[in-house]
Design an enzyme around this catalytic site. Structure first.
Site, short mmCIF file in Angstrom:
data_model
loop_
_atom_site.label_atom_id
_atom_site.label_comp_id
_atom_site.label_asym_id
_atom_site.label_seq_id
_atom_site.Cartn_x
_atom_site.Cartn_y
_atom_site.Cartn_z
N PHE A 122 0.55 -1.08 -0.46
CA PHE A 122 0.38 -0.23 -0.16
C PHE A 122 1.15 1.31 0.18
CE2 PHE A 122 -4.37 1.24 0.91
CZ PHE A 122 -4.61 -0.40 0.28
N GLN A 242 -8.03 14.65 2.45
CA GLN A 242 -6.94 13.76 1.49
C GLN A 242 -7.57 13.97 0.56
OE1 GLN A 242 -6.32 9.22 2.31
NE2 GLN A 242 -4.46 10.57 2.73
N HIS A 244 -7.63 11.03 -2.87
CA HIS A 244 -6.91 9.63 -3.29
C HIS A 244 -6.85 10.14 -4.78
CE1 HIS A 244 -7.10 5.70 -3.88
NE2 HIS A 244 -7.02 5.42 -2.52
N LEU A 254 -14.33 5.08 -5.21
CA LEU A 254 -12.63 4.61 -5.06
C LEU A 254 -12.37 3.88 -6.20
CD1 LEU A 254 -10.74 5.52 -3.28
CD2 LEU A 254 -11.11 3.61 -1.73
N GLU A 257 -6.09 2.02 -3.96
CA GLU A 257 -4.38 1.76 -3.68
C GLU A 257 -4.37 0.38 -3.78
OE1 GLU A 257 -3.34 4.80 -1.29
OE2 GLU A 257 -1.57 3.96 -0.58
N ARG A 288 -0.49 9.34 -0.46
CA ARG A 288 -1.63 9.96 -1.71
C ARG A 288 -1.53 11.08 -2.66
NH1 ARG A 288 -6.68 6.38 1.96
NH2 ARG A 288 -5.71 4.65 0.62
N HIS A 355 -11.36 11.97 -0.32
CA HIS A 355 -11.42 10.64 0.26
C HIS A 355 -12.22 10.48 2.10
CE1 HIS A 355 -11.61 6.73 0.61
NE2 HIS A 355 -9.57 6.60 0.91
N ARG A 400 -3.16 10.96 5.87
CA ARG A 400 -3.28 9.79 5.76
C ARG A 400 -2.67 8.32 4.79
NH1 ARG A 400 -7.20 5.43 5.04
NH2 ARG A 400 -8.69 6.40 4.02
C1 LIG Z 1 -14.47 4.20 0.05
C2 LIG Z 1 -13.41 4.02 1.17
C3 LIG Z 1 -12.31 2.97 0.45
C4 LIG Z 1 -11.70 2.91 1.89
N1 LIG Z 1 -10.58 1.61 2.15
C5 LIG Z 1 -10.43 1.73 3.19
C6 LIG Z 1 -9.07 1.33 2.74
O1 LIG Z 1 -8.92 -0.18 2.75
N2 LIG Z 1 -8.31 1.04 4.47
C7 LIG Z 1 -8.79 2.16 5.18
O2 LIG Z 1 -7.47 1.98 6.20
N3 LIG Z 1 -9.95 3.13 5.79
C8 LIG Z 1 -10.15 2.67 4.14
N4 LIG Z 1 -11.01 3.73 3.95
C9 LIG Z 1 -12.13 4.62 5.10
C10 LIG Z 1 -12.37 4.47 6.33
O3 LIG Z 1 -13.02 2.90 5.50
C11 LIG Z 1 -12.57 5.53 7.11
O4 LIG Z 1 -11.34 6.35 7.45
C12 LIG Z 1 -13.33 4.48 8.15
O5 LIG Z 1 -14.54 3.36 7.77
C13 LIG Z 1 -14.60 5.23 9.16
O6 LIG Z 1 -15.06 5.07 10.19
P1 LIG Z 1 -16.15 5.36 11.48
O7 LIG Z 1 -16.19 4.72 12.13
O8 LIG Z 1 -15.12 6.60 12.13
O9 LIG Z 1 -17.29 6.10 10.98
P2 LIG Z 1 -17.98 5.38 8.77
O10 LIG Z 1 -17.76 4.07 8.79
O11 LIG Z 1 -17.83 6.73 8.26
O12 LIG Z 1 -19.73 5.37 10.49
C14 LIG Z 1 -20.29 7.02 10.99
C15 LIG Z 1 -21.12 6.26 11.27
O13 LIG Z 1 -21.65 7.21 11.68
C16 LIG Z 1 -23.02 7.25 11.89
N5 LIG Z 1 -23.70 8.81 12.14
C17 LIG Z 1 -23.42 10.19 11.39
N6 LIG Z 1 -23.92 10.79 11.92
C18 LIG Z 1 -24.81 11.61 12.33
C19 LIG Z 1 -25.51 11.55 13.02
N7 LIG Z 1 -25.84 12.75 13.23
N8 LIG Z 1 -26.64 11.28 14.21
C20 LIG Z 1 -26.48 9.31 14.16
N9 LIG Z 1 -25.96 9.08 13.76
C21 LIG Z 1 -24.33 9.30 12.90
C22 LIG Z 1 -23.56 7.01 10.82
O14 LIG Z 1 -25.00 6.29 10.99
C23 LIG Z 1 -22.32 5.55 11.14
O15 LIG Z 1 -22.85 4.36 11.40
C24 LIG Z 1 -12.07 3.72 2.99
C25 LIG Z 1 -13.10 5.03 2.95
C26 LIG Z 1 -13.59 4.98 1.96
C27 LIG Z 1 -14.50 6.09 1.60
#
Ligand SMILES: Cc1cc2nc3c(=O)[nH]c(=O)nc-3n(C[C@H](O)[C@H](O)[C@H](O)COP(=O)(O)OP(=O)(O)OC[C@H]3O[C@@H](n4cnc5c(N)ncnc54)[C@H](O)[C@@H]3O)c2cc1C
Length: 592
Positions: A122, A242, A244, A254, A257, A288, A355, A400
């Site tokens: 990566f 960031q 991507h 997306l 990578e 990135r 991203h 990141r």
């Molecule tokens: C397409 C894509 C691919 C990725 N691939 C990778 C990867 O391969 N490796 C890596 O390390 N990272 C990757 N990332 C980044 C990583 O996936 C995210 O940074 C990470 O999953 C975020 O997790 P989280 O738990 O912080 O939030 P999220 O998974 O975004 O969850 C947010 C939560 O908050 C809740 N929420 C939001 N607002 C409210 C509200 N007002 N009231 C109630 N609930 C709310 C939502 O319902 C949800 O449950 C990727 C990101 C994307 C977009």
């Protein structure tokens, strides 16, 4: 709906807003000790974590020798030295244990022949302090987030975590300086709910939806940041967004990578593998920010592809249909559905896409939300925690590294869950709710439901996204940022005259999206103000008019506060440059 709402009050020891990887990992840990509830806007397994493709970084050393010190070095360097080194060390050292734990919970990782977890290359991950790319990213094909989120949800259900699905958090509730819970709206039935907690965590995910070209899901509207700012608390380093390098042209979805990790590479209109000019050693696997800027440079200099010359090509066909089918099946499907292309035969048109959000709610490495500045040392806000993409620990600093976010959400989700449970247990009882809890939020929602304002959410949101893409993207200058500040101020004025057409209680998405827009306008101001003030280029923040990093003046974190008149006040705090342990020391052999 009537003017006097019923407000239902729920009481839990720990309340977590968000059911992505961070929220679920925290809930799993806290629920081992105390009564734990999760509020989430969407069903837990629909959180954005589900779409994470490439994998989670950990120095398991399954494919080749590795150690956490190299991982730490890469992360500090990748952050362009803005990452806090104590937190980075903490995360990198915990990584192997965190991944093995997931494996033991039943997460279906891809395997190598000897049965161990498969790891891929990566961007930015290297061996021996930058010598060469290393295979460090643990993957479940190209659906790692999907496997992770389902595994965690299962464990949370087993642990009797209480879920409030499809509830939308509106405001934080504080009693003096103590966070005592949140106000939320029941999306399915309508109505206000107050969640009274000893410890409250935000795990609300990223804020990429304020850009038009983005890989982020529709729910990534950064609500946690808008709410935090309204509560008078700061947000940190929001200007570091960031991009991507490889979003599908025209739609932004997306292409992981991991595709370049498997041997894919970028070419311009002359068929030239241009990354060799920008990053001769690691080429397409440079970090990135470097690859995104290289693509933007190619396009700016007339070497882009297509009739408008506004994209480049990602070549995958040479790695073979077998590898694509086994390791990148989701990518094949995405490109087929969204670009109409069979990537085993043709290259994919790509552009940089918004991203990931490096900035967020400031925390220490215990996931405790902290306030402090250049003069005042950091102190925790009582009862308030944040983890995941909405938090700024700061692991990722100005940029990141790929596969470090799934690691971040697991590590700080887990630690935050433990810390909340300890804190909740230390309080003999709940700190009481203030008088009229949630009053401001309730009034805002009723105001919206009754309003006759002429403005509508859709056009304002559209203008915000488009202008952010244009003025506050991979490249920024004083001119574009001043322009963007004026645009947001104008949109903010228009928002004061907003009305909604749907006046019903049940599944009123007009209402929810208007509340999201309010949050987006609030923190977009902080992104732009932070970017305007930072007269240097660092990581993902690239100022055409200040192309150099300036450590003398800018080796510090930005803090943004929302003032009563709606403007943003900036403050700063030092970067923690001291690791937890002081080298030299022998990296320990892995014990698994
Ligand atoms: C397409 C894509 C691919 C990725 N691939 C990778 C990867 O391969 N490796 C890596 O390390 N990272 C990757 N990332 C980044 C990583 O996936 C995210 O940074 C990470 O999953 C975020 O997790 P989280 O738990 O912080 O939030 P999220 O998974 O975004 O969850 C947010 C939560 O908050 C809740 N929420 C939001 N607002 C409210 C509200 N007002 N009231 C109630 N609930 C709310 C939502 O319902 C949800 O449950 C990727 C990101 C994307 C977009």
């Amino acid at each position: 709906m009537g003017n006097i709402p019923d407000v239902i009050i729920h009481k839990h020891d720990v309340v977590i807003v968000g059911a992505g990887g961070a929220g679920l990992r925290a809930a799993l840990e806290a629920s081992k000790v105390v009564n734990t509830a999760v509020i989430t806007q969407v069903f837990p397994t629909r959180s954005h974590t589900v779409s994470a493709q490439g994998g989670i970084a950990a120095t398991l050393g399954n494919m080749e020798p590795d150690n956490w010190l190299w991982h730490m070095f890469d992360t500090v360097k990748g952050s362009d030295y803005l990452g806090d080194q104590d937190a980075i060390e903490f995360m990198c050292r915990m990584a192997p244990e965190i991944v093995i734990e997931l494996e033991h919970m039943g997460m279906p990782f891809s395997r190598i022949e000897n049965g161990k977890i498969f790891q891929r290359r990566f961007g930015g991950h290297t061996r021996e302090f930058g010598k060469d790319a290393i295979q460090r990213t643990c993957a479940a094909a190209d659906r790692t987030g999907h496997a992770m989120l389902h595994t965690l949800y299962e464990q949370c259900v087993k642990n009797q975590v209480i879920f409030y699905n499809e509830f939308f958090a509106i405001d934080l509730i504080m009693n003096e300086d103590h966070v005592v819970g949140v106000l939320a709206w029941d999306i399915v039935n309508g109505g206000f709910h107050i969640f009274h907690a000893k410890a409250t965590m935000f795990a609300t995910g990223g804020y990429g939806r304020c850009y038009k070209t983005t890989s982020n899901a529709h729910i990534c509207t950064g609500d946690g940041l808008g709410i935090t700012l309204r509560a008078g608390l700061p947000v940190e380093d929001l200007e570091f967004v960031q991009f991507h390098p490889t979003g599908i042209y025209g739609v932004g979805n997306l292409i992981t990578e991991g595709a370049r990790g498997e041997g894919g590479y970028l070419i311009n209109k002359d068929g030239e593998r241009f990354m060799k000019r920008y990053a001769p050693t690691v080429m397409d696997l440079a970090s990135r920010d470097v690859v995104s800027r290289a693509i933007a440079e190619e396009i700016r200099n007339g070497r882009g592809c297509g009739p408008k010359g506004d994209y480049v090509l990602l070549k995958l066909d040479h790695i073979g249909a077998n590898v694509i089918n086994e390791r990148l099946p989701g990518i094949w499907e995405l490109t087929y559905v969204f670009a109409g292309i069979d990537c085993t035969k043709e290259p994919i048109p790509v552009v940089p896409t918004c991203h990931y959000c490096m900035g967020g709610i400031p925390t220490n490495y215990y996931a405790e939300v902290v306030v402090g500045n250049m003069e005042q040392p950091e102190t925790p806000v009582k009862g308030f925690y944040a983890a995941g993409e909405c938090a700024c620990v700061s692991i990722h600093g100005a940029n990141r590294l790929g596969s470090n976010s799934l690691l971040d959400i697991m590590v700080f989700g887990k630690v935050g869950g433990q810390k909340m449970a300890e804190f909740a247990e230390s309080l003999p009882e709940h700190v009481p709710l203030p008088e009229n809890p949630g009053k401001d939020g309730i009034e805002r929602v009723i105001g919206l439901l009754n309003s006759t304002g002429k403005e509508r959410m859709g056009p304002i949101w559209e203008e915000l996204k488009e202008s952010m893409d244009y003025n506050c993207s991979v490249f920024r200058t004083e001119e574009t940022l001043v322009k963007q500040k004026a645009i947001i101020n104008e949109l903010w004025k228009r928002f004061q005259n907003i009305g909604i057409d749907d006046k019903s209680r049940v599944y009123n998405l007009d209402l929810v999206e208007t509340l999201e827009l309010e949050n987006m306008l609030t923190y977009s101001k902080a992104i732009v103000e932070g970017a305007l003030a930072r007269t240097e280029s660092r990581g993902a923040h690239y100022r055409d008019d200040y192309p150099k990093r300036d450590d003398v003046n800018w080796l510090k974190h930005t803090l943004a506060y929302l003032e009563e008149d709606g403007s943003i006040r900036l403050d700063y705090k030092p970067v923690r440059l001291k690791p937890l342990t002081v080298p030299p020391f022998e990296p320990k052999e892995r014990v698994y």
